[in-house]
Design a protein around this motif. Structure first.
Motif, PDB file in Angstrom:
ATOM      1  N   ASP B 102       0.836  -1.203   0.000  1.00 40.41           N
ATOM      2  CA  ASP B 102       0.000   0.000   0.000  1.00 40.41           C
ATOM      3  C   ASP B 102       0.877   1.263   0.000  1.00 40.41           C
ATOM      4  O   ASP B 102       0.744   2.122  -0.872  1.00 40.41           O
ATOM      5  CB  ASP B 102      -0.933  -0.035   1.217  1.00 40.41           C
ATOM      6  CG  ASP B 102      -1.978   1.074   1.194  1.00 40.41           C
ATOM      7  OD1 ASP B 102      -1.779   2.066   0.465  1.00 40.41           O
ATOM      8  OD2 ASP B 102      -2.984   0.975   1.909  1.00 40.41           O
ATOM      9  N   MET B 103       1.794   1.364   0.965  1.00 39.48           N
ATOM     10  CA  MET B 103       2.631   2.563   1.036  1.00 39.48           C
ATOM     11  C   MET B 103       3.788   2.525   0.041  1.00 39.48           C
ATOM     12  O   MET B 103       4.487   3.525  -0.153  1.00 39.48           O
ATOM     13  CB  MET B 103       3.196   2.743   2.450  1.00 39.48           C
ATOM     14  CG  MET B 103       2.161   2.960   3.544  1.00 39.48           C
ATOM     15  SD  MET B 103       0.984   4.270   3.172  1.00 39.48           S
ATOM     16  CE  MET B 103       2.057   5.694   3.127  1.00 39.48           C
ATOM     17  N   GLN B 109       6.491   8.801   4.596  1.00 39.21           N
ATOM     18  CA  GLN B 109       5.026   8.943   4.648  1.00 39.21           C
ATOM     19  C   GLN B 109       4.419   7.906   5.591  1.00 39.21           C
ATOM     20  O   GLN B 109       3.471   8.202   6.324  1.00 39.21           O
ATOM     21  CB  GLN B 109       4.429   8.798   3.245  1.00 39.21           C
ATOM     22  CG  GLN B 109       2.986   9.289   3.192  1.00 39.21           C
ATOM     23  CD  GLN B 109       2.341   9.124   1.828  1.00 39.21           C
ATOM     24  OE1 GLN B 109       3.010   9.192   0.808  1.00 39.21           O
ATOM     25  NE2 GLN B 109       1.044   8.916   1.808  1.00 39.21           N
ATOM     26  N   ASP B 113       2.293   8.745   8.863  1.00 38.49           N
ATOM     27  CA  ASP B 113       0.934   8.243   9.100  1.00 38.49           C
ATOM     28  C   ASP B 113       0.824   7.583  10.471  1.00 38.49           C
ATOM     29  O   ASP B 113      -0.189   7.732  11.156  1.00 38.49           O
ATOM     30  CB  ASP B 113       0.545   7.238   8.007  1.00 38.49           C
ATOM     31  CG  ASP B 113       0.058   7.928   6.738  1.00 38.49           C
ATOM     32  OD1 ASP B 113       0.045   9.170   6.721  1.00 38.49           O
ATOM     33  OD2 ASP B 113      -0.303   7.235   5.771  1.00 38.49           O
ATOM     34  N   LYS B 116       0.807  10.604  12.845  1.00 40.17           N
ATOM     35  CA  LYS B 116      -0.208  11.655  12.711  1.00 40.17           C
ATOM     36  C   LYS B 116      -1.635  11.144  12.562  1.00 40.17           C
ATOM     37  O   LYS B 116      -2.586  11.859  12.865  1.00 40.17           O
ATOM     38  CB  LYS B 116       0.110  12.509  11.469  1.00 40.17           C
ATOM     39  CG  LYS B 116       1.188  13.551  11.699  1.00 40.17           C
ATOM     40  CD  LYS B 116       1.206  14.573  10.570  1.00 40.17           C
ATOM     41  CE  LYS B 116       1.665  13.963   9.248  1.00 40.17           C
ATOM     42  NZ  LYS B 116       1.827  14.922   8.165  1.00 40.17           N
ATOM     43  N   ARG B 117      -1.799   9.929  11.998  1.00 38.12           N
ATOM     44  CA  ARG B 117      -3.158   9.464  11.696  1.00 38.12           C
ATOM     45  C   ARG B 117      -3.639   8.570  12.823  1.00 38.12           C
ATOM     46  O   ARG B 117      -3.138   7.456  12.979  1.00 38.12           O
ATOM     47  CB  ARG B 117      -3.197   8.670  10.390  1.00 38.12           C
ATOM     48  CG  ARG B 117      -2.374   9.257   9.277  1.00 38.12           C
ATOM     49  CD  ARG B 117      -3.030  10.457   8.649  1.00 38.12           C
ATOM     50  NE  ARG B 117      -2.046  11.173   7.846  1.00 38.12           N
ATOM     51  CZ  ARG B 117      -2.147  12.454   7.525  1.00 38.12           C
ATOM     52  NH1 ARG B 117      -3.172  13.142   7.937  1.00 38.12           N
ATOM     53  NH2 ARG B 117      -1.218  13.031   6.805  1.00 38.12           N
ATOM     54  N   TYR B 119      -6.034   6.526  13.347  1.00 38.69           N
ATOM     55  CA  TYR B 119      -6.436   5.132  13.150  1.00 38.69           C
ATOM     56  C   TYR B 119      -5.223   4.255  12.866  1.00 38.69           C
ATOM     57  O   TYR B 119      -5.189   3.082  13.248  1.00 38.69           O
ATOM     58  CB  TYR B 119      -7.517   4.996  12.066  1.00 38.69           C
ATOM     59  CG  TYR B 119      -7.049   4.898  10.635  1.00 38.69           C
ATOM     60  CD1 TYR B 119      -6.716   3.670  10.073  1.00 38.69           C
ATOM     61  CD2 TYR B 119      -6.963   6.030   9.828  1.00 38.69           C
ATOM     62  CE1 TYR B 119      -6.310   3.574   8.753  1.00 38.69           C
ATOM     63  CE2 TYR B 119      -6.562   5.937   8.515  1.00 38.69           C
ATOM     64  CZ  TYR B 119      -6.239   4.710   7.982  1.00 38.69           C
ATOM     65  OH  TYR B 119      -5.822   4.622   6.679  1.00 38.69           O
ATOM     66  N   TRP B 170     -12.478   3.261  12.793  1.00 42.96           N
ATOM     67  CA  TRP B 170     -11.946   4.594  12.506  1.00 42.96           C
ATOM     68  C   TRP B 170     -11.523   4.771  11.049  1.00 42.96           C
ATOM     69  O   TRP B 170     -11.416   5.877  10.546  1.00 42.96           O
ATOM     70  CB  TRP B 170     -10.737   4.840  13.415  1.00 42.96           C
ATOM     71  CG  TRP B 170     -10.604   6.262  13.874  1.00 42.96           C
ATOM     72  CD1 TRP B 170     -11.047   7.385  13.233  1.00 42.96           C
ATOM     73  CD2 TRP B 170      -9.975   6.705  15.074  1.00 42.96           C
ATOM     74  NE1 TRP B 170     -10.731   8.501  13.948  1.00 42.96           N
ATOM     75  CE2 TRP B 170     -10.067   8.116  15.086  1.00 42.96           C
ATOM     76  CE3 TRP B 170      -9.328   6.057  16.124  1.00 42.96           C
ATOM     77  CZ2 TRP B 170      -9.530   8.884  16.118  1.00 42.96           C
ATOM     78  CZ3 TRP B 170      -8.801   6.820  17.144  1.00 42.96           C
ATOM     79  CH2 TRP B 170      -8.899   8.218  17.148  1.00 42.96           C
ATOM     80  N   LEU B 171     -11.246   3.697  10.345  1.00 43.55           N
ATOM     81  CA  LEU B 171     -10.683   3.867   9.014  1.00 43.55           C
ATOM     82  C   LEU B 171     -11.742   3.937   7.934  1.00 43.55           C
ATOM     83  O   LEU B 171     -11.476   4.376   6.823  1.00 43.55           O
ATOM     84  CB  LEU B 171      -9.671   2.751   8.706  1.00 43.55           C
ATOM     85  CG  LEU B 171     -10.168   1.319   8.497  1.00 43.55           C
ATOM     86  CD1 LEU B 171     -10.468   1.073   7.019  1.00 43.55           C
ATOM     87  CD2 LEU B 171      -9.087   0.331   8.929  1.00 43.55           C
ATOM     88  N   VAL B 172     -12.986   3.499   8.247  1.00 46.08           N
ATOM     89  CA  VAL B 172     -13.996   3.466   7.191  1.00 46.08           C
ATOM     90  C   VAL B 172     -14.632   4.836   6.988  1.00 46.08           C
ATOM     91  O   VAL B 172     -14.577   5.691   7.865  1.00 46.08           O
ATOM     92  CB  VAL B 172     -15.111   2.436   7.495  1.00 46.08           C
ATOM     93  CG1 VAL B 172     -14.541   1.029   7.470  1.00 46.08           C
ATOM     94  CG2 VAL B 172     -15.779   2.737   8.823  1.00 46.08           C
ATOM     95  N   LYS B 173     -15.199   5.018   5.805  1.00 48.41           N
ATOM     96  CA  LYS B 173     -15.972   6.218   5.518  1.00 48.41           C
ATOM     97  C   LYS B 173     -17.419   5.931   5.863  1.00 48.41           C
ATOM     98  O   LYS B 173     -17.861   4.796   5.828  1.00 48.41           O
ATOM     99  CB  LYS B 173     -15.874   6.560   4.026  1.00 48.41           C
ATOM    100  CG  LYS B 173     -14.570   7.249   3.641  1.00 48.41           C
ATOM    101  CD  LYS B 173     -14.346   7.231   2.136  1.00 48.41           C
ATOM    102  CE  LYS B 173     -15.397   7.999   1.366  1.00 48.41           C
ATOM    103  NZ  LYS B 173     -15.319   7.762  -0.081  1.00 48.41           N
ATOM    104  N   ALA B 174     -18.166   6.986   6.181  1.00 45.47           N
ATOM    105  CA  ALA B 174     -19.586   6.856   6.540  1.00 45.47           C
ATOM    106  C   ALA B 174     -19.748   5.888   7.711  1.00 45.47           C
ATOM    107  O   ALA B 174     -18.834   5.728   8.517  1.00 45.47           O
ATOM    108  CB  ALA B 174     -20.422   6.439   5.347  1.00 45.47           C
ATOM    109  N   TRP B 175     -20.873   5.202   7.818  1.00 46.34           N
ATOM    110  CA  TRP B 175     -21.164   4.371   8.991  1.00 46.34           C
ATOM    111  C   TRP B 175     -21.635   2.983   8.601  1.00 46.34           C
ATOM    112  O   TRP B 175     -22.767   2.607   8.891  1.00 46.34           O
ATOM    113  CB  TRP B 175     -22.231   5.055   9.867  1.00 46.34           C
ATOM    114  CG  TRP B 175     -21.855   6.425  10.283  1.00 46.34           C
ATOM    115  CD1 TRP B 175     -22.371   7.591   9.810  1.00 46.34           C
ATOM    116  CD2 TRP B 175     -20.858   6.803  11.246  1.00 46.34           C
ATOM    117  NE1 TRP B 175     -21.763   8.665  10.412  1.00 46.34           N
ATOM    118  CE2 TRP B 175     -20.837   8.208  11.299  1.00 46.34           C
ATOM    119  CE3 TRP B 175     -19.983   6.073  12.063  1.00 46.34           C
ATOM    120  CZ2 TRP B 175     -19.970   8.912  12.128  1.00 46.34           C
ATOM    121  CZ3 TRP B 175     -19.131   6.767  12.892  1.00 46.34           C
ATOM    122  CH2 TRP B 175     -19.132   8.173  12.912  1.00 46.34           C
TER     123      TRP B 175
END
Lengths: 306, 217
Positions: B102-103, B109, B113, B116-117, B119, B170-175
């Motif tokens: 992925d990275m 970076q 992450d 700073k991030r 999740y 924490w990593l997903v978008k929306a619910w």
């Protein structure tokens, strides 16, 4: 009567794939002989100077890896469920501060329009990207035809709400209808198109058939799909992701490697289709369209107006 | 025979090493499928997500073993070490998939992450918490530490499980529902630790004693 027939339809009534493939071959053969005229699925279009010379992603990548939450949150959900969406008939309500408001049939919207192929980079807010050969026409052309009143400053868009055909809409994942919006200069920009196809054919349903917005210098979620309403307004419209998480998704949402999403970096992106070891590419400001659009934001602090 | 009895009957005959064998297959298959185009348009995300999800599932499975014995009389304790070590391996593979695939080994970076991030930080802390557990999942460590200290140390799996589930939410978008289901299961399994066996046991004779340390098989 027609209704009764519809209700009696069963899976066994569906045309077998082999049969319709044969039919297509016959049509293609007829077309080759100059007999069938416009009966083929291919759209006619012209090339555009705005196309990138980067190699487009495979049709399969573009049509199996979609964010279209109306059909579910998984990338494969739209391809799995979008076939249920009825796209004919289709009309778009154009209202608000416009000279000729009304419900426009899709055929009327497309009448006299010259379709262009626009091969655009597409950058998702999730930090992946593709190259897509859209077929479409400038949104500005349509707005000019319906007549924008001078007081209008923004354009708002809405996606169709049809929970019986869109399983994601039966759950409260997002607040439906999906909404997006552009400032008037963004909407009138020649890069901004309404797309009705890709790879030379009518838009696949999972990609936002029959008509969707494409704004290549903004994150993908701004490019709203299956549009049924376009409203000219003098106030900044509400937009779906901004309503859900205002800190994470701004109204502008221009692709910008210098402004991170609060939960992840936007400095780099993964290009879909490069396999396991494709790694990451630096993300370009305005998705590489800065020479054409940066002037729209002169004097604006893009860290604030993200 | 009761269901618990039937499970115990089977468990007596299936050795713990089968867990390791079964657990090795999915990562090998994932890598092969990813390399040969069998994982769709985005094999990197598919591998990363699958490994992460299975790591969480295995942690949940490991957390189920004690309550199953205390409250249902099902004895799977001999598998606990294998399940735990497998869970740790999946966590490490998930981390490597993130870092390498992925990275793309952009160290700066990736480090950014992690710091700073939230999740990513939370997931990373969960991984670190599991390292001493994996390192002491052997008979020698158990003897060297003594049962009490060993057991105390291995309670680190509780915060690690909680952080792992939070990492997912924490990593997903929306619910979407799925991450919350896992978080709910983890919270229930941790809460069960605070319940005395008598409350839910309802006349079950087995499981009245406190759980012994990890079986040595």
């Amino acid at each position: 009567m027609a209704r009764r027939i519809m209700r009696d339809l069963k899976w066994c009534d569906v045309t077998p794939k082999a049969d319709f493939l044969t039919r297509r071959q016959l049509l293609a053969g007829a077309a080759a002989l100059g007999l069938a005229g416009p009966a083929t699925a291919k759209l006619s279009y012209v090339q555009s100077k705005f196309s990138t010379d980067e190699k487009p992603n495979a049709f399969e990548d573009i049509t199996t890896y979609n964010n279209f939450y109306e059909f579910g949150t998984d990338k494969g959900d739209p391809a799995a469920h979008a076939s249920a969406l009825t796209i004919d008939p289709w009309s778009v309500k154009i209202d608000g501060m416009v000279e000729k408001p009304g419900d426009y049939d899709l055929a009327d919207i497309l009448a006299g329009v010259t379709l262009e192929e626009r091969i655009y980079r597409f950058r998702c807010v999730e930090a992946w990207s593709m190259v897509v050969p859209w077929i479409g026409f400038p949104l500005g052309d349509l707005l000019a035809r319906v007549g924008v009143q001078p007081s209008a400053k923004y354009v708002a868009f809405e996606t169709i709400v049809r929970p019986e055909e869109m399983p994601g809409q039966r759950r409260g994942i997002l607040e439906w209808p999906y909404r997006e919006g552009l400032r008037m200069d963004e909407a009138m920009h020649p890069l901004t198109i309404l797309a009705t196809g890709l790879y030379g054919e009518a838009m696949p349903k999972q990609n936002g058939a029959p008509i969707r917005l494409v704004v290549p210098w903004k994150y993908g979620f701004k490019s709203i799909k299956s549009v049924v309403r376009i409203t000219l307004t003098d106030s900044q419209p509400k937009t779906t992701w901004n309503m859900l998480q205002p800190r994470e998704y701004g109204f502008y949402s221009n692709v910008n490697p210098e402004v991170d999403h609060p939960r992840w970096s936007q400095a780099t992106e993964r290009r879909i289709g490069e396999g396991l070891f494709g790694g990451r590419h630096p993300t370009l400001k305005f998705n590489g369209y800065g020479d054409l659009v940066a002037s729209l934001y002169a004097g604006q602090d893009l860290a604030k107006d993200y | 025979m009761s269901l618990a009895g039937a499970v115990n009957h089977v468990a007596r005959r299936v050795p713990a090493w089968t867990i390791y064998v079964a657990g090795t297959t999915p990562p090998v298959w994932l890598l092969w499928a990813g390399a040969s185009g069998g994982l769709g348009a985005d094999p990197v995300k598919a591998i990363e997500r699958t490994l992460g999800l299975w790591a969480l599932k295995l942690i949940v499975a490991g957390l189920c073993i004690t309550p199953l014995r205390r409250f249902a009389g099902v004895n799977l304790v001999k598998y606990r070490r294998a399940v735990g070590l497998l869970a740790f391996s999946y966590v490490v593979l998930h981390f490597l998939a993130w870092l390498v695939l992925d990275m793309g080994m952009l160290w700066a970076q990736a480090l950014g992450d992690i710091v700073k991030r939230p999740y990513v930080t939370v997931g990373m802390v969960a991984l670190v918490l599991l390292i001493p557990l994996a390192a002491t999942s052997n008979d020698w460590s158990l003897r060297a530490l003594g049962t009490a200290r060993w057991r105390w140390l291995h309670r680190l799996v509780y915060p690690a499980a909680l952080l792992g589930a939070i990492h997912f939410v924490w990593l997903v978008k929306a619910w979407p529902l799925e991450p919350f289901v896992y978080l709910g299961i983890v919270i229930v399994l941790l809460a069960l630790r605070a319940v005395s066996p008598g409350v839910l046991r309802a006349g079950n004779e087995k499981g009245a004693n406190p759980p012994p340390p990890l079986a040595s098989s």
